[in-house]
Structures are given as C-alpha cells and as structure tokens.
Motif scaffolding. Structure first.
Motif, PDB file in Angstrom:
ATOM      1  N   GLU A  60       0.839  -1.164   0.100  1.00  0.00           N
ATOM      2  CA  GLU A  60       0.122   0.093  -0.014  1.00  0.00           C
ATOM      3  C   GLU A  60       0.829   1.109   0.000  1.00  0.00           C
ATOM      4  OE1 GLU A  60      -3.208  -0.072   2.918  1.00  0.00           O
ATOM      5  OE2 GLU A  60      -3.254  -2.201   2.985  1.00  0.00           O
ATOM      6  N   TRP A  61       1.421   1.549  -1.268  1.00  0.00           N
ATOM      7  CA  TRP A  61       2.310   2.866  -1.179  1.00  0.00           C
ATOM      8  C   TRP A  61       1.706   4.094  -0.930  1.00  0.00           C
ATOM      9  CZ3 TRP A  61       7.064   1.521  -1.031  1.00  0.00           C
ATOM     10  CH2 TRP A  61       7.779   0.550  -1.407  1.00  0.00           C
ATOM     11  N   GLY A  62       0.228   4.017  -0.878  1.00  0.00           N
ATOM     12  CA  GLY A  62      -0.383   5.127  -0.572  1.00  0.00           C
ATOM     13  C   GLY A  62       0.009   5.682   0.941  1.00  0.00           C
ATOM     14  N   LYS A  63       0.638   4.884   1.792  1.00  0.00           N
ATOM     15  CA  LYS A  63       0.778   5.363   3.160  1.00  0.00           C
ATOM     16  C   LYS A  63       2.183   6.140   3.026  1.00  0.00           C
ATOM     17  CE  LYS A  63      -1.108   1.127   5.454  1.00  0.00           C
ATOM     18  NZ  LYS A  63      -0.637  -0.222   6.234  1.00  0.00           N
ATOM     19  N   GLY A  64       2.892   6.283   1.833  1.00  0.00           N
ATOM     20  CA  GLY A  64       3.858   6.797   1.704  1.00  0.00           C
ATOM     21  C   GLY A  64       5.057   6.298   2.294  1.00  0.00           C
ATOM     22  N   ALA A  65       5.820   7.072   3.241  1.00  0.00           N
ATOM     23  CA  ALA A  65       7.206   6.625   3.833  1.00  0.00           C
ATOM     24  C   ALA A  65       6.839   5.778   4.871  1.00  0.00           C
ATOM     25  CB  ALA A  65       8.026   7.791   4.234  1.00  0.00           C
ATOM     26  N   HIS A  96       4.700   0.499   8.334  1.00  0.00           N
ATOM     27  CA  HIS A  96       3.432  -0.083   9.049  1.00  0.00           C
ATOM     28  C   HIS A  96       3.067  -1.196   7.954  1.00  0.00           C
ATOM     29  CE1 HIS A  96       2.448   3.750  11.511  1.00  0.00           C
ATOM     30  NE2 HIS A  96       3.427   3.074  11.855  1.00  0.00           N
ATOM     31  N   ASP A  97       3.448  -1.183   6.644  1.00  0.00           N
ATOM     32  CA  ASP A  97       2.789  -2.041   5.597  1.00  0.00           C
ATOM     33  C   ASP A  97       3.262  -3.460   6.054  1.00  0.00           C
ATOM     34  OD1 ASP A  97       1.238  -2.324   2.853  1.00  0.00           O
ATOM     35  OD2 ASP A  97       3.092  -3.391   2.936  1.00  0.00           O
ATOM     36  N   GLN A  98       2.386  -4.280   6.175  1.00  0.00           N
ATOM     37  CA  GLN A  98       2.716  -5.938   6.542  1.00  0.00           C
ATOM     38  C   GLN A  98       3.750  -6.467   5.529  1.00  0.00           C
ATOM     39  OE1 GLN A  98      -1.136  -7.305   7.733  1.00  0.00           O
ATOM     40  NE2 GLN A  98      -0.554  -7.429   9.623  1.00  0.00           N
ATOM     41  N   ALA A  99       3.263  -6.224   4.205  1.00  0.00           N
ATOM     42  CA  ALA A  99       4.206  -6.940   3.154  1.00  0.00           C
ATOM     43  C   ALA A  99       5.398  -6.420   3.229  1.00  0.00           C
ATOM     44  CB  ALA A  99       3.321  -6.838   1.866  1.00  0.00           C
ATOM     45  N   LEU A 100       5.844  -5.221   3.064  1.00  0.00           N
ATOM     46  CA  LEU A 100       6.842  -4.471   2.846  1.00  0.00           C
ATOM     47  C   LEU A 100       7.760  -4.705   4.271  1.00  0.00           C
ATOM     48  CD1 LEU A 100       8.800  -2.668   0.848  1.00  0.00           C
ATOM     49  CD2 LEU A 100       7.555  -0.542   2.051  1.00  0.00           C
ATOM     50  N   VAL A 101       7.276  -4.644   5.351  1.00  0.00           N
ATOM     51  CA  VAL A 101       8.190  -4.737   6.336  1.00  0.00           C
ATOM     52  C   VAL A 101       8.673  -6.449   6.590  1.00  0.00           C
ATOM     53  CG1 VAL A 101       7.304  -2.861   7.800  1.00  0.00           C
ATOM     54  CG2 VAL A 101       6.328  -5.204   8.039  1.00  0.00           C
ATOM     55  N   GLN A 102       7.754  -7.305   6.203  1.00  0.00           N
ATOM     56  CA  GLN A 102       8.248  -8.759   5.964  1.00  0.00           C
ATOM     57  C   GLN A 102       9.122  -8.743   4.829  1.00  0.00           C
ATOM     58  OE1 GLN A 102       6.770 -12.946   4.914  1.00  0.00           O
ATOM     59  NE2 GLN A 102       5.193 -11.884   6.510  1.00  0.00           N
ATOM     60  N   PHE A 103       8.937  -8.284   3.758  1.00  0.00           N
ATOM     61  CA  PHE A 103      10.036  -8.483   2.674  1.00  0.00           C
ATOM     62  C   PHE A 103      11.308  -7.834   3.072  1.00  0.00           C
ATOM     63  CE2 PHE A 103      11.659  -6.590  -1.126  1.00  0.00           C
ATOM     64  CZ  PHE A 103      11.708  -7.734  -1.880  1.00  0.00           C
ATOM     65  N   ASN A 104      11.431  -6.608   3.671  1.00  0.00           N
ATOM     66  CA  ASN A 104      12.575  -5.969   4.038  1.00  0.00           C
ATOM     67  C   ASN A 104      13.346  -6.989   5.033  1.00  0.00           C
ATOM     68  OD1 ASN A 104      12.155  -3.844   2.331  1.00  0.00           O
ATOM     69  ND2 ASN A 104      11.179  -2.534   4.086  1.00  0.00           N
ATOM     70  N   HIS A 105      12.622  -7.494   6.054  1.00  0.00           N
ATOM     71  CA  HIS A 105      13.339  -8.421   6.807  1.00  0.00           C
ATOM     72  C   HIS A 105      13.867  -9.556   6.337  1.00  0.00           C
ATOM     73  CE1 HIS A 105      14.132 -10.066  10.765  1.00  0.00           C
ATOM     74  NE2 HIS A 105      13.341 -10.941  10.855  1.00  0.00           N
ATOM     75  N   ARG A 106      13.060  -9.975   5.185  1.00  0.00           N
ATOM     76  CA  ARG A 106      13.450 -11.354   4.492  1.00  0.00           C
ATOM     77  C   ARG A 106      14.853 -11.103   3.657  1.00  0.00           C
ATOM     78  NH1 ARG A 106       9.131 -15.262   1.937  1.00  0.00           N
ATOM     79  NH2 ARG A 106       7.451 -15.471   3.537  1.00  0.00           N
ATOM     80  N   ILE A 107      14.882 -10.005   2.910  1.00  0.00           N
ATOM     81  CA  ILE A 107      15.906  -9.660   2.070  1.00  0.00           C
ATOM     82  C   ILE A 107      17.232  -9.368   2.760  1.00  0.00           C
ATOM     83  CG2 ILE A 107      16.575  -8.068   0.197  1.00  0.00           C
ATOM     84  CD1 ILE A 107      14.573 -10.208  -0.563  1.00  0.00           C
TER      85      ILE A 107
END
Length: 353
Positions: free
Chosen positions: A240-245, A250-261
């Motif tokens: 949900e890029w509408g959240k901006g920075a 907060h975005d569940q997908a992005l924070v999990q992706f960052n943790h994985r990578i």
C-alpha cells in the motif's frame, strides 16, 4: 599499573556486568512473549514506584479491569473477556515491568558500591554511567511505546516498539562489551583495519536486522504471507504505497519483505566473512569464531523460516527473538576479539606490557 587508585582490570566487575547482560537477555525474551500474548496494554498507567505492586484485592482488580475496558484494544479485540482472562495478560505485563525494575536495582546498587570501592576500571566508569542512563531512558521509552496503543490504536506503534527493542539490544551489547573490557584489562594490540571493519559491518548488519524484526513484530507481519520462499505465491507482494514513507514502518508486506531480504544478505555476508577470516587466519581462534557467528546466522535464518510458516506460535516466536539476541551477542564478542586480537579471552590471564 593503577591510576588514582582505580584498577585497570576487575573480573568481579566483569561478572556483575555479564549478570546484568543475562538479565537483559531474559527481559528481551519476556518482552517478546508479552507482545505475542497481547499483554502489553493490560496495564494502562505508568507508576514507576507504586506500580511495582499488583492489585491486592478484588476491588483493585476490578478497577484495573475497568481501566483496561476503556481502551480500544478491549472494545475491538477482547470484548467480553473474563476477569480471569484479563488477569492472565495482566500478569505477563506486570512481570515484564517488575523484571525491568529488578534489572535497574541489580545494576545501580553494585555500580555505586564498586564506584565507592574504586573497583571499576577508570576508563569504564563513564561507560557504566551511560549504561545506567540508557536503562532509565528505556523505562521512559517503554511507557512512550505503551501510550501509543491506549487511545486510537489496538496495539502499540511499530516504530515505537522497534525503538524500545533496539535500545534494549544496544544496552545488552554494551554490557557485554564493557564486561569483556573489565575482564581482560587495557587494550594492547589491534588486528588489521580491513578485518576489524568487516567485523564492525557484520555487527551493524545484525543490529539492523534486529530492528527490522522489531517492525515485523510491531506490524504483526509474521502472521501474513506465511509461505516461503515466495510471499503469497510471488516474490514481491502488493504494498500500500499510499501510506508513503510510513509503508516502510506499517505495511505488513513491505516490512516482512525487508526483513527477509536483509536476512538473506546478512547470511551471505556472514558466510563470506567467515570464509575470508579462515583464509587470513589473523589470530588463532578468530577464524573459528567467525564460523560460530556464521553458523548462528544460518540457524537463526532457519528458525525464522520455521516460525513464519507456522504463523508464529508463542514458543517459536519467543525462541526466534532469543536467537536474535544470541546472534547479536556473538557478533559483539567477535568484533571485540578482532579489535583486540585476543581469541582466548577466558583461557588466559591479563596481558602485561
């Protein structure tokens, strides 16, 4: 050599610092369990002194329960819970706070005694003052974190939880490092700059991964996208890029992706560091310890995958958080030993000029 009555080495001080580090480690695990059980908002007030006592009678329990009923978490998540269920989450949070107070006492009282006896090595006095101040700040940050979930949210803000976890781990690493300094005495040798920089980068990368894990925990991102190695069948799930920075927090997908990578990169770097260290063999034992760190990284990554695909059961979630602290401890010890070129820390006496 002594300066103004201060010692350059004190193993009794080192043992005290290692005990405090062990308590902080336990605190990190207790904090993880408190979060996983949803207990962190059960106490809606911050009373550093009087809060050490739990409710002592039915009327006090009823008052505490009524205060909990006034926050959004009760209305939206736990509506209709019984008094016994409330007490279950209350005791976890109360134990978490009580143990934090106990750590403060175990650190502060011996610190004053050692200071008066001039047993703390002079070069370490300011570090101990800094650790004491950080411990006090941690209590304030803990309440700052809890307060974020008392009015508009049903849980604490992920970024505040991450700050709280990050400071706890920084104190943990600081206690270990200072304890090693007290145990071994003054520094007498250094390894080549490249080797030292590599160990420092490894420690920094481990700490960043711990912070990313804090964001995953705060956003409850471990409960979604529980397939691996893909995420919901794809490499990169919708964000949900509408959240901006704020999406990075907060975005569940992005924070999990960052943790994985970052985890993949960390394991690769830790493995390469260990192989290079073994090839250089700069000091007997240091190359072997680099493999200990790399092995711990691989085990922690495997544990993270198992925790994820089982949707973070309590025991696996707590074990994964404990594993993160252990990896941080090993990376801290590795950097200290590399900088000192002293692999046999506990097997030899103090070095002399």
């Amino acid at each position: 050599m002594k300066r103004l009555g201060y010692r350059e080495q004190s193993r009794s001080v080192a043992v005290w610092l290692f005990v405090c580090a062990a308590m902080v480690f336990a605190m990190v695990v207790i904090g993880g369990i408190t979060r996983l059980t949803g207990s962190g908002l059960s106490i809606t007030e911050w009373k550093p002194i009087m809060g050490a006592l739990p409710p002592m009678n039915p009327a006090a329990w009823a008052e505490a329960f009524e205060k909990y009923k006034a926050i959004p978490q009760y209305a939206q998540v736990n509506a209709g819970m019984s008094m016994a269920e409330f007490q279950g989450i209350f005791w976890w949070e109360w134990a978490h706070r009580l143990f934090g107070r106990l750590i403060g006492v175990v650190f502060a009282v011996p610190f004053v005694v050692f200071l008066l006896m001039r047993k703390i090595p002079r070069r370490l006095v300011w570090r101990c003052f800094l650790l004491l101040a950080a411990g006090g700040l941690q209590g304030l940050i803990g309440w700052w974190m809890v307060s974020s979930g008392l009015s508009e949210r049903v849980d604490v803000a992920p970024e505040r939880l991450t700050v709280h976890l990050g400071l706890a781990l920084a104190i943990f690493a600081g206690l270990i490092w200072t304890g090693l300094e007290a145990w071994a005495g003054e520094e007498h040798s250094r390894s080549p700059e490249g080797w030292s920089r590599g160990a420092a980068v490894l420690l920094g990368a481990v700490f960043v991964q711990c912070l990313l894990g804090g964001l995953v925990a705060g956003a409850k991102a471990g409960f979604v996208y529980t397939d691996w190695p893909m995420m919901n069948g794809g490499f990169f799930p919708p964000v949900e890029w509408g959240k901006g920075a704020l999406a990075f927090l907060h975005d569940q997908a992005l924070v999990q992706f960052n943790h994985r990578i970052w985890g993949y990169l960390l394991v690769a770097f830790g493995t390469a560091y260990a192989i290079q260290g073994w090839r250089w063999r700069l000091a007997e034992g240091l190359g072997a310890f680099a493999f200990v760190v790399a092995g711990a990284l691989w085990l922690q990554a495997l544990l993270g995958v198992v925790t994820l695909i089982h949707a973070v059961p309590l025991w696996l979630g707590g074990l994964h958080q404990a594993g993160a602290a252990i990896v941080l401890m090993l990376a801290t010890m590795n950097l200290w030993m590399v900088r000192r070129s002293q692999p046999r820390l506990f097997m030899s006496g103090p070095r002399r000029r």
